[in-house]
Design a protein around this motif. Structure first.
Motif, mmCIF file in Angstrom:
data_model
loop_
_atom_site.group_PDB
_atom_site.id
_atom_site.type_symbol
_atom_site.label_atom_id
_atom_site.label_comp_id
_atom_site.label_asym_id
_atom_site.label_seq_id
_atom_site.Cartn_x
_atom_site.Cartn_y
_atom_site.Cartn_z
ATOM 1 N N PRO A 100 0.810 -1.214 0.000
ATOM 2 C CA PRO A 100 0.000 0.000 0.000
ATOM 3 C C PRO A 100 0.849 1.273 0.000
ATOM 4 O O PRO A 100 2.020 1.257 0.369
ATOM 5 C CB PRO A 100 -0.759 -0.111 1.327
ATOM 6 C CG PRO A 100 0.180 -0.861 2.217
ATOM 7 C CD PRO A 100 0.950 -1.802 1.329
ATOM 8 N N CYS A 101 0.220 2.340 -0.409
ATOM 9 C CA CYS A 101 0.856 3.655 -0.316
ATOM 10 C C CYS A 101 0.191 4.403 0.826
ATOM 11 O O CYS A 101 -1.018 4.343 0.994
ATOM 12 C CB CYS A 101 0.668 4.417 -1.631
ATOM 13 S SG CYS A 101 1.351 6.078 -1.578
ATOM 14 N N THR A 128 7.018 -13.418 5.951
ATOM 15 C CA THR A 128 5.925 -13.673 6.887
ATOM 16 C C THR A 128 4.951 -14.695 6.304
ATOM 17 O O THR A 128 4.588 -15.687 6.941
ATOM 18 C CB THR A 128 5.180 -12.356 7.198
ATOM 19 O OG1 THR A 128 6.130 -11.391 7.646
ATOM 20 C CG2 THR A 128 4.123 -12.552 8.268
ATOM 21 N N TRP A 129 4.559 -14.444 5.079
ATOM 22 C CA TRP A 129 3.597 -15.332 4.419
ATOM 23 C C TRP A 129 4.206 -16.721 4.186
ATOM 24 O O TRP A 129 3.569 -17.744 4.464
ATOM 25 C CB TRP A 129 3.174 -14.685 3.093
ATOM 26 C CG TRP A 129 2.130 -15.461 2.343
ATOM 27 C CD1 TRP A 129 0.777 -15.441 2.541
ATOM 28 C CD2 TRP A 129 2.370 -16.373 1.250
ATOM 29 N NE1 TRP A 129 0.159 -16.274 1.649
ATOM 30 C CE2 TRP A 129 1.101 -16.863 0.848
ATOM 31 C CE3 TRP A 129 3.505 -16.816 0.585
ATOM 32 C CZ2 TRP A 129 0.954 -17.775 -0.210
ATOM 33 C CZ3 TRP A 129 3.369 -17.725 -0.455
ATOM 34 C CH2 TRP A 129 2.103 -18.198 -0.846
ATOM 35 N N TYR A 185 8.309 -3.131 2.639
ATOM 36 C CA TYR A 185 8.888 -3.775 1.468
ATOM 37 C C TYR A 185 8.309 -5.171 1.250
ATOM 38 O O TYR A 185 7.899 -5.846 2.199
ATOM 39 C CB TYR A 185 10.398 -3.904 1.650
ATOM 40 C CG TYR A 185 11.158 -2.596 1.522
ATOM 41 C CD1 TYR A 185 11.514 -2.086 0.269
ATOM 42 C CD2 TYR A 185 11.545 -1.882 2.649
ATOM 43 C CE1 TYR A 185 12.232 -0.910 0.149
ATOM 44 C CE2 TYR A 185 12.261 -0.694 2.530
ATOM 45 C CZ TYR A 185 12.605 -0.212 1.275
ATOM 46 O OH TYR A 185 13.317 0.951 1.160
ATOM 47 N N ALA A 186 8.409 -5.590 0.001
ATOM 48 C CA ALA A 186 7.881 -6.899 -0.402
ATOM 49 C C ALA A 186 8.465 -8.034 0.436
ATOM 50 O O ALA A 186 7.757 -8.969 0.803
ATOM 51 C CB ALA A 186 8.194 -7.132 -1.886
ATOM 52 N N GLU A 187 9.745 -7.938 0.755
ATOM 53 C CA GLU A 187 10.402 -9.060 1.430
ATOM 54 C C GLU A 187 9.807 -9.297 2.821
ATOM 55 O O GLU A 187 9.804 -10.427 3.324
ATOM 56 C CB GLU A 187 11.907 -8.820 1.528
ATOM 57 C CG GLU A 187 12.612 -8.753 0.167
ATOM 58 C CD GLU A 187 12.543 -7.370 -0.472
ATOM 59 O OE1 GLU A 187 11.981 -6.442 0.159
ATOM 60 O OE2 GLU A 187 13.041 -7.211 -1.608
ATOM 61 N N PHE A 198 -3.454 -4.284 5.121
ATOM 62 C CA PHE A 198 -3.572 -4.007 3.685
ATOM 63 C C PHE A 198 -3.018 -5.094 2.776
ATOM 64 O O PHE A 198 -3.373 -5.158 1.624
ATOM 65 C CB PHE A 198 -2.884 -2.675 3.349
ATOM 66 C CG PHE A 198 -3.499 -1.512 4.066
ATOM 67 C CD1 PHE A 198 -4.680 -0.946 3.598
ATOM 68 C CD2 PHE A 198 -2.925 -0.998 5.214
ATOM 69 C CE1 PHE A 198 -5.266 0.122 4.260
ATOM 70 C CE2 PHE A 198 -3.511 0.064 5.883
ATOM 71 C CZ PHE A 198 -4.680 0.630 5.414
ATOM 72 N N VAL A 199 -2.077 -5.899 3.278
ATOM 73 C CA VAL A 199 -1.451 -6.855 2.365
ATOM 74 C C VAL A 199 -1.882 -8.283 2.663
ATOM 75 O O VAL A 199 -2.372 -8.987 1.786
ATOM 76 C CB VAL A 199 0.091 -6.752 2.435
ATOM 77 C CG1 VAL A 199 0.712 -7.571 1.304
ATOM 78 C CG2 VAL A 199 0.543 -5.297 2.335
#
Lengths: 132, 790, 154, 271
Positions: B79-80, B268-269, B261-263, B234-235
């Motif tokens: 998210p922004c 986590t996922w 960040y994506a990482e 949000f993610v």
């Protein structure tokens, strides 16, 4: 000279780094390149193409190969000028690097291009010498 | 007591100097797996296929996931956190920022797949076996090209690669002022893209505990609570209370570790998927490609002066390169952190700024040490100096004559600018005077004149930068109205233990600033305990109340104030207990040096005794709860506005183009100072970073979007032997609206220094005919400019 | 294949079988748990991984663990003798020669080498001796002071 | 970053090392060029032959007016050698500006010469001093004059089955190496060595072209001696006729200019 520069076997021998070259169509080749230069020692696979062929004065050689450390896209514009008994061959080119090669290899890029161009001409001279 | 204002040696240093710091990569969880990311080598390409077969079958590989896997699992995009709508009123375009690209990559380094293996080595080996079939697309790299006709488009639903445009100030008044100005100085330049380069590369470890259905994310971050909120809400759509984010010692951030960040999402996922910890540590090469970059503005500026040298109008038009996606705070940096600072220290009556944010096939751009304010300061200070050089005025004099007169924000009101902000307090002339005295301005000018007259090839230049910046971000209501999607308060829990020792839980998070010392000083001063009696806990969402973290030089002004507020509550309650124990009226007590004393008597009770009574409440005020612990959330009343005057002296070797910085004087006003040693260190570091921008640093992309300055072999970080010793001093104009009177000291150097250096080089080379130079002033550029001028 | 190595680290002897490609820094950090030696880059520039190998400051991210067989190694964890901080450690704290602390161990080790070779360096010599170590936080001034402070107190 | 897996050999002698050499094996000395390339996976040899501990390769000694330096002698050892400084100061100066102190502690002269980076510091000094590179291969040994050693980018006269064992540097009357370092990599953007021995002056460059080279144009122009004017005239011819490297930091024109400036500086130092 034109024939020489369009002979796949010769092309394979004079194009720097080319290990194998297999014709896949008119002016289309599947190429395996092995680049061994100082710290870099890596194999690249991809296409080599002869395009914009204007017999007998010019063509463009496009190299687009892919390896573990990046991609190399190179272009050489080969021009021949007949002048009585002699043929002048001019090659002008540029190359674009992708991936790790791009971020690590910048300071060497101009030198590599020059070295490959020089190697191309030296190999060509050898071919010409053999034929004469 | 006098703990405040003392250069107390840092509490945290013991662990750092003995190698006992605990950074994220130092954490080794049992049974951990290691992640390697497969990243795009192309700046712009469609993904036809991702073949993970060989990678999945490789030695030690536990799992491989692609963008398609994440999409199927319903993982959202990053998210922004800030919305800046178009001038027309249209909503900001906010295209999805996938955690792993599934259909298209938009910058070199965009992640495509993640490989988990038993060892780092196996993960790295297997990542090379993932085969991605790309269809390479044309790329757009330069901000100025992004809106050109026929430019490659990054997103189908973002026309002209433009997610927002923005303006501030009175355009008509500014145009009119410039039209009637006696002299207009115009500059057009790039404020070049920088790469943050915290020396600790980012690292993230995900650890899912199935027994508790609970997640822990260890991440090298400046704001663990913000990361947890963004990631859960949000993610990943996880329950926030089931996720703990820990950010242990952080090896520098400079803004780059604010963002989500994506990482962080991936480890986590993935940990949940495989039921084992997952650790990812960036290599420096990855850091170059994936840490959000900074700056990258293309700007045209016009400054109008009347015949007497008074500024009459300032017009600024900027295209801001945002990179390939909207990073967490990207929209606010080139707008509210930039345009609002363009008043500078000057009384310019008309200011207008127009900004267009654009996407390009480059690494996303976000806040970097200074964030918006270095860009604004460069606009102003470079242009003001240019105006002085063009009109033959002394640059110090030209500045002072245009300065806003001194105001303390108490007796005199704050200063309302043309660009939204109201400055808190300032005394700009005093800082400049002090800097001029420190550098010996008249002697320097004489030396310069002598060198020029002698024609001995010594090209000495003196350059100025008198800057202002906005810190202490930020009043939540204000930033909310400006598009922030978060409040920007800070939290502090202060727990007085039964023995009178104090534990502070702060929502701020140090990544080198020395909070454990500065905050302890604030507490020691406030409660009259020893520094060694105070412990500062930060960086763990499980122990610390929700806090916003550290950036924008906010920790002391906002986080420190939150601590003060909690201490006020402690003292208020303590007074009740003390009054009870002393059998005196509460209003007859005063608290000083760690004791409550009945005024005018020698009857007193120590803080520790009161604390003990609070937990052993045998003899206690009726109706009062036991315990002595309070948590406060402080939402600041305004920004704080540090300012200062920097003067650089350079010598240019005209033969090689090499610029040597001979002296650097910085007089900063950061309000009251709690620890002068720490403030000086912050200033030194900032100046170095700013000199880095002026002389050395530059993210260079080729036309196809390859980052060709992607390692320390090409990207120049300033080193010890590139720099002189700095001369620093202060003026003190307290901030009127926080109890500590502090303004913030983390970024002044980075903000102030670039124009001072560039101005000094221009001053040196002006007689040779050099009229402009683009950062970074590399030897080749300087040499070429001299060649072309002569 | 694996290689048997025997190294003495901070006075303690260790024997391990290592993969040839394992770098000394990862051996120290991951096998021995000595995480004070940091990794900041992959091109041997930043100096965060500097440790002392057989009396020489070395960037141990660019040295194989196998190359260290038989070596005596000192990391930041072993610099303090019997619980007493080394003068350089004291000096870095005294002059505020660090902020985030990440570059500090490497910085101290590089400084250790300098002082071993030149007990009374000039400021310029200190700056030059630290050219292989990046600090992004402090701007170096206080690091220079720290080294000088240690030189004076040694 | 992590290299591709490889085998590791640590031969006890040069002969043993030569036996291990193959197309897929690389010699490992200091490792400061090779290991970073391997970590970035630009290079992935199947085996490394660690010659770093072969004692017979580490020495600096005088040998009849020549300084003999073993191949695994480190930059630090060379930079701090009184023998080298007194007789071949260009070499000591070159050694002292390679990389940084930690790199100089590990990097070796043999490794650097074999690697032949176009911007390495030693080659200019080696050429100006007229050194010889002693190598040994499966068919025995030979000595290669510096002038014949550096061929092209990363390309030397060293055969695939040969190992550098020694560098022999004749004593010079005076010599100097000056360098314009790249501010990031610290490689030479331009490095110039000048040496005078028995009245003859040699000048060589590194960083300028694909391989380090003797600048015959500058040398020829020095017939007027090392007067200030003579130096200026000679330096003005620096890199004439050379195909000059260009990159983002220094384009061809600027590099040519720097070559002139640094030729003058080097020559002024030995004048």
């Amino acid at each position: 000279m034109w024939d020489l520069l369009n002979d796949p076997e010769v092309l394979a021998r004079i194009t720097p780094g080319v290990d194998t070259l297999e014709q896949t169509g008119s002016g289309q080749y599947q190429a395996v390149l092995h680049i061994k230069m100082g710290p870099i020692n890596s194999t690249f696979n991809g296409a080599l193409q002869v395009v914009d062929s204007k017999e007998p004065e010019s063509y463009r050689l496009l190299i687009d190969v892919d390896g573990k450390i990046g991609q190399i896209a190179a272009e050489g514009h080969v021009r021949l000028a007949e002048n009585h008994e002699t043929t002048t061959v001019e090659v002008e080119g540029g190359s674009q690097l992708t991936g790790r090669l791009a971020s690590m290899g910048q300071r060497l890029l101009s030198g590599v291009a020059r070295m490959f161009t020089n190697q191309f001409f030296k190999a060509l001279e050898r071919e010409v010498a053999i034929r004469n | 007591m006098g703990v405040i204002g003392q250069s107390i040696k840092r509490v945290e240093d013991q662990r750092f100097i003995t190698g006992k710091g605990r950074y994220t990569d130092d954490i080794a969880l049992p049974n951990s797996t290691f992640a390697a990311l497969v990243r795009s080598p192309h700046a712009h390409a469609a993904i036809n296929n991702v073949d993970t077969t060989a990678a999945a079958a490789a030695d030690g590989v536990v799992a491989v996931f692609t963008g398609a896997d994440l999409e199927a699992a319903g993982v959202g995009g990053l998210p922004c956190g800030w919305q800046v709508d178009f001038k027309s009123g249209d909503t900001m375009k906010e295209p999805a920022h996938p955690v792993l690209a599934a259909t298209k990559v938009r910058h070199v380094g965009d992640p495509v797949a993640i490989v988990l293996a038993e060892s780092r080595e196996q993960a790295a080996d297997a990542a090379e076996l993932v085969v991605v079939d790309y269809e390479v697309l044309d790329a757009v790299v330069a901000a100025t090209q992004a809106t050109a006709e026929g430019a490659p488009q990054l997103f189908d639903d973002v026309p002209n690669n433009t997610p927002f445009d923005w303006e501030l100030g009175d355009q008509a008044a500014t145009d009119a002022a410039l039209a009637s100005a006696a002299h207009v100085t115009t500059l057009e330049y790039d404020n070049q893209r920088l790469i943050p380069n915290a020396i600790e590369p980012r690292c993230a470890i995900g650890d899912y505990d199935g027994a508790r259905d609970h997640y822990t994310l260890y991440t090298s971050s400046q704001n663990p609570h913000v990361i947890r909120l963004l990631m859960t809400a949000f993610v990943l759509g996880l329950p926030e209370h089931k996720v703990r984010v820990v950010s242990p010692d952080v090896g520098g951030g400079f803004g780059s570790k604010i963002f989500h960040y994506a990482e962080e999402v991936l480890v986590t996922w993935c940990s949940r998927q495989i039921g084992r910890p997952v650790k990812w540590t960036a290599s420096r090469s990855e850091a170059f490609l994936t840490d959000a970059h900074g700056r990258d503005h293309h700007t045209r500026v016009d400054l109008g002066l009347d015949a007497d040298g008074n500024f009459v109008g300032l017009r600024v038009k900027t295209v801001a390169n945002l990179g390939a996606y909207l990073s967490t705070f990207a929209p606010c940096v080139p707008t509210y952190l930039y345009g609002t600072l363009l008043q500078g220290l000057y009384t310019t009556p008309a200011v207008h700024v127009d900004v267009t944010g654009v996407f390009t096939n480059t690494t996303p751009v976000d806040a970097l040490r200074g964030a918006g304010r270095p860009e604004a300061t460069y606009v102003l200070e470079r242009t003001v100096e240019q105006a002085a050089l063009e009109t033959g005025r002394d640059p110090a004099q030209l500045r002072s004559q245009n300065f806003i007169p001194a105001f303390d924000g108490v007796e005199q009101e704050g200063y309302q600018t043309q660009v939204a902000l109201q400055y808190d307090s300032g005394n700009y002339g005093a800082a400049l005077e002090k800097a001029l005295a420190a550098i010996g301005y008249d002697e320097l000018r004489a030396e310069q004149a002598q060198a020029r007259a002698a024609g001995n090839g010594r090209h000495i230049g003196i350059g100025f930068s008198t800057y202002i910046e906005a810190c202490g971000i930020a009043p939540s209501a204000v930033v909310g109205a400006l598009g922030a999607r978060a409040g920007l308060f800070e939290s502090a829990g202060v727990r007085v233990q039964p023995t009178g020792k104090v534990t502070v839980f702060t929502g701020s998070h140090s990544h080198g600033q020395g909070h454990e010392t500065t905050f302890a000083q604030v507490v020691a001063d406030g409660l009259g305990v020893g520094i060694e009696d105070v412990d500062i806990i930060h960086g763990d969402t499980e122990s610390v109340p929700f806090g916003m973290g550290t950036y924008g030089s906010r920790s002391l002004a906002v986080g420190g104030t939150a601590i003060v507020k909690s201490m006020d509550k402690i003292k208020e309650k303590g007074a009740k207990i003390a009054a009870h124990l002393l059998e005196a009226a509460e209003e007859d007590l005063e608290f000083a040096e760690g004791s409550w004393t009945v005024k005018g008597t020698d009857q007193s009770i120590a803080f520790g005794e009161v604390a003990l009574a609070a937990y052993v409440p045998h003899n206690f005020p009726e109706g009062l709860e036991p315990g002595l612990e309070f948590t406060s959330f402080y939402d600041p009343a305004n920004f704080t506005f540090p300012f200062g005057a920097h003067i650089a002296v350079v010598e240019v070797d005209a033969e090689t183009g090499v610029v040597a910085v001979r002296r650097y004087v910085a007089v900063d006003d950061v309000g009251n100072i709690v620890n002068p040693m720490i403030v000086e260190g912050q200033v030194h570091g900032g100046i170095t970073h700013g000199i880095g921008q002026a002389l050395f640093e530059e993210a260079v992309y080729d036309d196809s979007g390859q980052l060709i300055s992607g390692s320390y072999m090409d990207y120049v970080l300033p080193r010890a032997d590139d720099l002189p010793s700095f001369e620093t001093d202060h003026t003190v104009t307290p901030c009127p609206h926080n109890p500590l009177g502090v303004k913030g000291a983390g970024e002044t150097g980075t903000i102030g220094s670039p124009p001072a250096i560039v101005n000094a080089v221009l001053d040196a080379l002006w007689p040779l005919g050099v009229r402009d130079l683009a950062m970074p002033l590399t030897p080749q550029k300087v040499w070429q400019a001299i060649q072309q001028a002569s | 294949m694996s290689v048997a190595i025997k190294v003495t680290v901070n006075g303690q002897t260790h024997e391990h079988e290592v993969e040839p490609r394992q770098m000394l820094v990862s051996y120290l950090r991951e096998e021995l748990g000595l995480t004070g030696t940091h990794v900041g880059c992959d091109t041997s520039n930043c100096g965060a991984c500097t440790a002392i190998v057989d009396g020489q400051a070395v960037k141990v991210c660019t040295m194989l663990a196998a190359q260290a067989d038989g070596a005596e190694i000192t990391t930041i964890e072993g610099l303090a003798a019997n619980g007493t901080l080394h003068p350089l450690q004291e000096a870095f704290r005294e002059t505020h020669g660090l902020q985030c602390g990440f570059c500090t161990p490497g910085m101290i080790m590089a400084a250790w080498q300098l002082l071993e070779r030149n007990a009374t360096p000039s400021d310029a010599e200190v700056r030059h001796a630290l050219e292989g170590n990046f600090c992004r936080c402090t701007g170096y001034d206080n690091i220079i002071k720290a080294v000088q402070h240690a030189a004076e107190s040694a | 970053m992590i290299p591709v897996a490889f085998d590791y050999h640590r031969p006890a002698s040069v002969d043993e090392a030569i036996e291990l050499l193959s197309d897929d094996a690389k010699l490992l000395a200091g490792g400061h060029s090779l290991l970073p390339a391997m970590k970035l996976r630009l290079s992935s040899p199947g085996a490394l032959i660690d010659i770093g501990r072969i004692a017979e390769l580490n020495y600096i000694r005088e040998d009849g007016g020549t300084i003999a330096i073993g191949a695994t002698t480190t930059h630090q050892q060379i930079a701090s050698s009184d023998l080298v400084s007194a007789n071949a100061s260009a070499l000591a100066q070159a050694a002292s500006v390679i990389g940084d102190p930690q790199v100089r502690n590990k990097g070796t002269i043999g490794g650097s010469l074999a690697h032949a980076d176009p911007a390495a510091d030693y080659p200019a000094a080696i050429l100006a001093l007229g050194a010889e590179i002693v190598v040994r291969g499966s068919d025995g040994g030979r000595s290669i004059p510096a002038d014949e050693f550096f061929i092209d980018l990363f390309l030397t006269a060293l055969a695939p089955d040969e190992i550098i064992t020694e560098v022999r540097v004749p004593a010079a009357d005076k010599s100097a190496y000056v360098k314009f370092p790249h501010p990031a990599s610290r490689f030479a953007v331009v490095g110039c060595a000048a040496a005078s021995a028995g009245g003859a002056v040699k000048v060589a460059f590194t960083g300028v072209a694909n391989a380090a080279f003797r600048d015959s144009g500058v040398e020829a122009a020095l017939s007027g001696g090392l007067s200030e004017e003579g130096i200026a005239a000679a330096a003005a011819r620096a890199a004439d006729g050379q195909e000059v490297l260009a990159d983002h930091f220094a384009g061809e024109e600027y590099r040519r200019h720097l070559a002139k400036v640094f030729a003058r500086k080097a020559l002024a130092t030995i004048a």
